[in-house]
Design a protein around this motif. Structure first.
Motif, PDB file in Angstrom:
ATOM      1  N   ILE A  68      82.389 -43.929 -31.347  1.00  0.00           N
ATOM      2  CA  ILE A  68      81.176 -44.640 -30.928  1.00  0.00           C
ATOM      3  C   ILE A  68      80.285 -43.698 -30.121  1.00  0.00           C
ATOM      4  O   ILE A  68      79.083 -43.594 -30.363  1.00  0.00           O
ATOM      5  N   ALA A  69      80.909 -42.970 -29.189  1.00  0.00           N
ATOM      6  CA  ALA A  69      80.113 -42.044 -28.367  1.00  0.00           C
ATOM      7  C   ALA A  69      79.446 -40.995 -29.237  1.00  0.00           C
ATOM      8  O   ALA A  69      78.250 -40.703 -29.082  1.00  0.00           O
ATOM      9  N   ALA A  70      80.191 -40.439 -30.182  1.00  0.00           N
ATOM     10  CA  ALA A  70      79.619 -39.408 -31.042  1.00  0.00           C
ATOM     11  C   ALA A  70      78.508 -39.982 -31.899  1.00  0.00           C
ATOM     12  O   ALA A  70      77.466 -39.355 -32.094  1.00  0.00           O
ATOM     13  N   PHE A  71      78.729 -41.206 -32.380  1.00  0.00           N
ATOM     14  CA  PHE A  71      77.705 -41.797 -33.246  1.00  0.00           C
ATOM     15  C   PHE A  71      76.415 -42.028 -32.481  1.00  0.00           C
ATOM     16  O   PHE A  71      75.327 -41.773 -32.987  1.00  0.00           O
ATOM     17  N   GLN A  72      76.562 -42.475 -31.230  1.00  0.00           N
ATOM     18  CA  GLN A  72      75.347 -42.711 -30.447  1.00  0.00           C
ATOM     19  C   GLN A  72      74.553 -41.433 -30.247  1.00  0.00           C
ATOM     20  O   GLN A  72      73.324 -41.434 -30.272  1.00  0.00           O
ATOM     21  N   THR A  73      75.255 -40.329 -30.053  1.00  0.00           N
ATOM     22  CA  THR A  73      74.542 -39.059 -29.895  1.00  0.00           C
ATOM     23  C   THR A  73      73.909 -38.615 -31.206  1.00  0.00           C
ATOM     24  O   THR A  73      72.801 -38.101 -31.227  1.00  0.00           O
ATOM     25  N   LEU A  74      74.630 -38.819 -32.292  1.00  0.00           N
ATOM     26  CA  LEU A  74      74.222 -38.185 -33.545  1.00  0.00           C
ATOM     27  C   LEU A  74      73.318 -39.048 -34.420  1.00  0.00           C
ATOM     28  O   LEU A  74      72.639 -38.525 -35.312  1.00  0.00           O
ATOM     29  N   ALA A  75      73.304 -40.360 -34.168  1.00  0.00           N
ATOM     30  CA  ALA A  75      72.627 -41.264 -35.104  1.00  0.00           C
ATOM     31  C   ALA A  75      71.191 -40.853 -35.448  1.00  0.00           C
ATOM     32  O   ALA A  75      70.841 -40.792 -36.626  1.00  0.00           O
ATOM     33  N   PRO A  76      70.327 -40.555 -34.440  1.00  0.00           N
ATOM     34  CA  PRO A  76      68.947 -40.223 -34.833  1.00  0.00           C
ATOM     35  C   PRO A  76      68.872 -38.985 -35.709  1.00  0.00           C
ATOM     36  O   PRO A  76      68.028 -38.905 -36.602  1.00  0.00           O
ATOM     37  N   TYR A  77      69.764 -38.043 -35.455  1.00  0.00           N
ATOM     38  CA  TYR A  77      69.741 -36.809 -36.234  1.00  0.00           C
ATOM     39  C   TYR A  77      70.302 -37.042 -37.630  1.00  0.00           C
ATOM     40  O   TYR A  77      69.910 -36.393 -38.589  1.00  0.00           O
ATOM     41  N   MET A  78      71.231 -37.976 -37.729  1.00  0.00           N
ATOM     42  CA  MET A  78      71.765 -38.314 -39.036  1.00  0.00           C
ATOM     43  C   MET A  78      70.650 -38.889 -39.901  1.00  0.00           C
ATOM     44  O   MET A  78      70.518 -38.564 -41.077  1.00  0.00           O
ATOM     45  N   TRP A  79      69.804 -39.706 -39.278  1.00  0.00           N
ATOM     46  CA  TRP A  79      68.679 -40.258 -40.018  1.00  0.00           C
ATOM     47  C   TRP A  79      67.758 -39.123 -40.476  1.00  0.00           C
ATOM     48  O   TRP A  79      67.288 -39.102 -41.617  1.00  0.00           O
TER      49      TRP A  79
END
Lengths: 283, 435, 295
Positions: A68-79
């Motif tokens: 969850i922590a990693a996803f929160q950091t990475l989500a905008p960049y994944m988009w």
């Protein structure tokens, strides 16, 4: 033609031998899966459990907070990655298809010289052309955002996509095109109605190839985009930062960054192999 | 037939999706920093893009603390944190170099004070002199006298230092030393005797990591063998690289290297430093950022780890400093100046340094904010002879340092002090002040 | 008449690609060649003529000589390893076993992941520490009683590149397998049947009939793998960092350009890399295009 290429062959070795083959196959499978195992188990561990000497151990309890922590950091960049990779893969596939068609089936004088010249571009070491690349992108006002990165992936994808489609189209019988010409169809008509519908094996190969290479690219991304447009590889690299690295979160992030390409391979891998076997990437 | 139509549907969907997505992306306001008004052509908007390689740990936290101060003081300026991590700033430097070549400088960027800035950016005319800002903010009175010449050229000051780190620190494991009846060594000879004892007892005497940590060790041994004056002379051309003293110093370095762990090349500096606090090695030579790392690991100063100047370097403070600059033609010059004002302010430095684990470049920092080690470093900074670090950009320009690094790599692969010295002489001729 | 129009159209369709390749590949190569013949060192461009000085210096540069040796070691082990593993897997999977599709996808997946992602894992796996700090493969081997397999991986003197090649084989051998499997499936069953009728053993069928037929696949795979190995960069950085025993030209180029601002030398290394690729690729292109023309 792709179905014949994939049709299952006859049994080739006597029965009792064949089952012994599972032993090396399973051993190799374990070898291929080891890095994935470490990524997943480390990603599920708590920070205090991380220790090189216990890297093979399973986590003491299953916890997803690292993911969850990693996803929160990475989500905008994944988009960012998605909105860069999908157009890049599709545009370069179409360019490759058109080039491949012209260079294989609708040759003009000099076409046979053009092809190797395009192909040679595949082999350029990208690290050596970063400076003119950035300068040029700046000149044409494509520097800093995702469109410029898309452009770079499209252009540096031209050699491999052209090669794939040209070889595939070259393996199709001449008569296809000649018959269509007899019927009075022009270049575009022949491409659109005759060749394009036959092209899906190559499209799958090229789309997957371009998707993964653009998704995994770090070098172009880090020099061509500004922070708002960073794709996931740059963000992932930044997570490692300095001093104490939270390996569990880092591994969870690595795994998340690999999920899209893994899914592509899991769901489209069959078509990719089929396309490869249909001659797409062969000589 | 059905298979074909499925794949065509797929292709069609992807094509449509791609156009939708590429349509969306043109004005990409996706980033995390500022939710408010970020249109693509931001030329006139108030913004400051600051480039650094601080993306993790105490460094990133310290940067965030300074950004918070900046945002509070200048709420109308959007702060764009363009930090790029990797390879001790190497990725960051590659990105910066390509951007500068393309004439797309950030509003301000991080650099090591000293020749890294002067030999590279000042020599290329990329930086604006900041004397007026130092006068306006009264920094000349609060920054140490010894520091100013190192960040200046021809009387012009070119950067705002945020922090000071010390390079010549030897960390040790107090339990291992007392178990082997070893006093903390103060000279090279004592150190080597101590390491012989430890080696005989089956303990790894000195922990070292990848190649740059070997350069770090080398600069401290050079200082310890030659003394401050001759060490400084190496960098301004007054000490002969070909001399017998340098040869002795390099032989000392080779000797010290023989006490290091065999897997050094596969360890990061953190891994190597950790060997000391975990009781797997007795000594480690690393800059004082290691202390911040030890504290993050929950280790207790003086119990789990002790420190002393690298033997032979008593009374010398081998320093390095991170600083920020103002480029010529900064896109948002006023905002960049505001950022530099925060960097040089007492508030900014006292926010950054306790978190990063360094001491303020200003001499009026609030001592109560700093731990035991940092307070001792503040004392030494005020009283010791100050010399610069090689591995961290103070004494040699980047080309020279890169040539030394290559020579060092060859030396580590096949240790021969004579060949090494010849290569170092050549490096000084090619890229340094030697004739 | 309409044929002429179509010829114009066909040229027009490929023109954008040709222009793009012309600028982004050949234009930039030309720029690199020019820089490699200059004295450019430092941030400010300096195009003053240096002739072949940068190239000549490289050939007496001990670091560059290390790089060349490392590249040869890596290329040989990596290419042969991928071909051997790929061919073995392909032959096994070609036996019409249950679960073939599963194994195929599993062997192929490593190429989907970049070394930005798996680099750290490989670094852990090939940790050369001994004693109570032992970890990674060595720890696994030791626990399984396979102590003779314990080694110091990429820190092995002189042959450390072989360990790096292992990680690269992990990534690309599945792809080689796919190429070979395609080649095997393209061989008509009639050919095998005919050989069996003639009394040939399975082993002889492979060595005398199948392997010669796979030669074009091997050649293509060698070209693709060979150019990957010449450009290997992030894999080494991820596993071993920057250290001279494991240096390759791409890393030297990067460091000398961006750490030392020695742009002219960096460009010269880039051009030499490109030339060595050309030596590999041009005979191949010539051969394939000519054999095509004969058909």
């Amino acid at each position: 033609m792709s179905t014949t290429a994939l049709s299952k062959p006859l049994r080739r070795l006597p029965f009792q031998w064949r089952h012994l083959l599972y032993l090396p196959l399973i051993l190799m499978s374990i070898f291929y899966l080891i890095p994935l195992y470490l990524m997943l188990t480390t990603g599920l561990k708590g920070f205090e459990e991380i220790n090189l000497q216990t890297m093979w151990d399973l986590p003491k309890s299953i916890r997803f907070d690292n993911f969850i922590a990693a996803f929160q950091t990475l989500a905008p960049y994944m988009w960012n990655s998605f909105s860069m990779v999908i157009p890049a893969a599709i545009i370069s596939s179409f360019l490759g298809s058109i080039n491949g068609f012209v260079l294989a089936k609708w040759k003009f004088r000099g076409a046979d010289l053009i092809f190797p010249l395009i192909l040679f571009g595949m082999f350029i070491p990208y690290q050596s052309i970063l400076i003119p690349l950035v300068e040029f992108m700046k000149t044409i006002n494509m520097y800093g955002g995702l469109p410029g990165l898309v452009l770079a992936h499209v252009i540096y994808g031209i050699p491999i996509t052209t090669l794939t489609f040209r070889n595939y189209y070259a393996s199709l019988p001449k008569e296809l095109v000649e018959a269509s010409r007899m019927d009075g169809a022009g270049l575009l008509g022949t491409y659109w109605y005759i060749l394009l519908p036959l092209s899906w094996p190559s499209f799958v190969v090229v789309l997957i190839w371009q998707f993964t290479s653009a998704w995994n690219d770090f070098l172009f991304a880090v020099v061509l985009t500004n922070p708002q447009a960073w794709p996931i590889t740059v963000a992932l690299n930044n997570m490692a930062g300095s001093q104490i690295i939270a390996w569990n979160i880092q591994m969870a992030g690595s795994f998340l960054a690999a999920v899209p390409t893994l899914l592509v391979y899991i769901f489209l891998g069959r078509y990719f192999l089929r396309g490869l076997m249909a001659g797409s990437l062969k000589g | 037939m059905s298979k074909k139509s499925i794949s065509w549907t797929l292709v069609t969907v992807l094509v449509i999706l791609s156009f939708v997505l590429s349509g969306c992306t043109t004005p990409t306001p996706v980033a995390t920093q500022a939710p408010a008004a970020t249109d693509a052509p931001v030329a006139a908007a108030d913004q400051v893009e600051v480039f650094s390689w601080w993306t993790g740990g105490g460094e990133a936290a310290g940067l965030e603390a300074m950004i918070a101060i900046f945002n509070a003081r200048y709420p109308n300026i959007e702060f764009v944190n363009a930090a790029v991590a990797g390879g001790a700033g190497t990725n960051a430097r590659a990105v910066l170099a390509t951007r500068l070549q393309a004439g797309d400088a950030p509003d301000s960027w991080q650099g090591h004070a000293g020749q890294e800035l002067i030999g590279t950016y000042v020599a290329a005319g990329q930086l604006e002199a900041l004397n007026w800002l130092y006068e306006q903010e009264g920094w000349l009175e609060v920054m140490p006298q010894t520091l100013i010449p190192l960040i200046s050229q021809n009387g012009n000051i070119y950067s705002v230092p945020v922090n000071i780190h010390r390079a010549n620190v030897m960390w040790y494991n107090p339990a291992i030393l007392s178990a082997n009846n070893i006093a903390v060594p103060t000279t090279l000879d004592e150190w080597i005797t101590a390491m012989d004892t430890l080696k005989a007892a089956g303990i790894t005497p000195l922990a070292m990591g990848e190649q740059w940590t070997a350069m770090h060790l080398m600069e401290t041994i050079l200082l310890g063998s030659l003394g401050a004056e001759k060490y400084n002379g190496l960098w301004d051309g007054t000490t002969d690289w070909n001399s017998a003293e340098v040869k002795t110093a390099l032989e000392n370095f080779a000797k010290v290297l023989s006490y290091t762990n065999t897997d050094a090349a596969s360890l990061s500096w953190q891994d190597a430093a950790q060997l000391v606090v975990n009781g797997q090695a007795a000594f480690n030579v690393m800059g004082d950022w290691a202390e911040g790392y030890f504290r993050e690991l929950g280790k207790v100063p003086q119990t789990d780890y002790g420190w002393a100047p690298v033997p032979g370097t008593n009374g010398n403070f081998q320093f390095l400093s991170d600083s920020f600059v103002l480029p010529v033609n900064a896109p948002h010059r006023d905002a960049a100046v505001n950022w530099l004002i925060v960097c040089g302010s007492k508030e900014g430095q006292d926010a950054f340094n306790p978190v990063k684990g360094s001491i303020p470049a200003r001499s009026d920092g609030d001592r109560s904010l700093y731990g035991t080690y940092l307070q001792s470093a503040m004392d030494d900074w005020a009283t010791n002879t100050v010399v610069g670090s090689l591995a961290h950009g103070v004494v040699a320009n980047d080309s020279w340092k890169s040539e030394i690094d290559t020579a060092l790599g060859l030396f580590l692969a096949s240790p021969d002090a004579g060949t090494f010295q010849t290569a170092l002489v050549a490096a000084c001729k090619a890229s340094g002040p030697c004739k | 008449m309409s044929k002429n129009k179509d010829t114009v159209l066909s040229i027009a369709l490929v023109t954008p690609s040709i222009v793009a390749v012309g600028i982004f590949i050949y234009g930039f190569i030309a720029w690199s060649v020019r820089v490699s013949l200059s004295n450019w060192k430092g941030l400010l461009p300096d195009y003053s003529w240096a002739g072949l000085k940068n190239y000549i210096n490289l050939f007496s540069d001990p670091r560059f000589l290390v790089d060349v040796r490392n590249t040869v070691v890596f290329t040989v082990i990596f290419v042969l390893g991928c071909l051997a593993v790929g061919l073995a897997l392909a032959i096994m999977l070609d036996q019409n076993l249950k679960g073939e599709a599963f194994f195929r996808s599993l062997f192929l997946f490593p190429m989907a992941i970049s070394f930005i992602v798996t680099g750290v894992v490989w670094r852990w796996l090939m940790n050369p520490a001994a004693g109570d700090r032992m970890s990674g493969f060595n720890l696994l081997f030791s626990n399984l009683g396979l102590d003779f397999l314990v080694n110091s991986w990429h820190l092995t003197p002189r042959w450390g590149m072989a360990a790096i090649a292992l990680a690269a084989i992990w990534q690309m051998s599945g792809y080689t397998m796919a190429l070979y499997l395609g080649g095997l499936r393209a061989i008509p069953d009639e050919i095998r049947e005919a050989a069996r009728v003639d009394g040939a053993s399975e082993f002889r069928i492979y060595t005398n009939i199948i392997f010669p037929l796979l030669r074009p696949v091997t050649l293509s795979a060698m070209i693709i793998l060979g150019h990957i190995s010449l450009k290997v960069f992030d894999l080494i950085i991820a596993i071993a960092g920057k250290q001279l025993p494991l240096d390759v030209p791409a890393i030297y180029m990067w460091q000398t350009t961006f750490d030392g601002y020695f742009f002219s030398r960096g460009a010269a290394i880039g051009i030499l890399l490109l030339l060595s690729v050309a030596v590999l690729i041009i005979p191949y292109l010539y051969y394939t295009l000519r054999s095509e023309a004969e058909i």
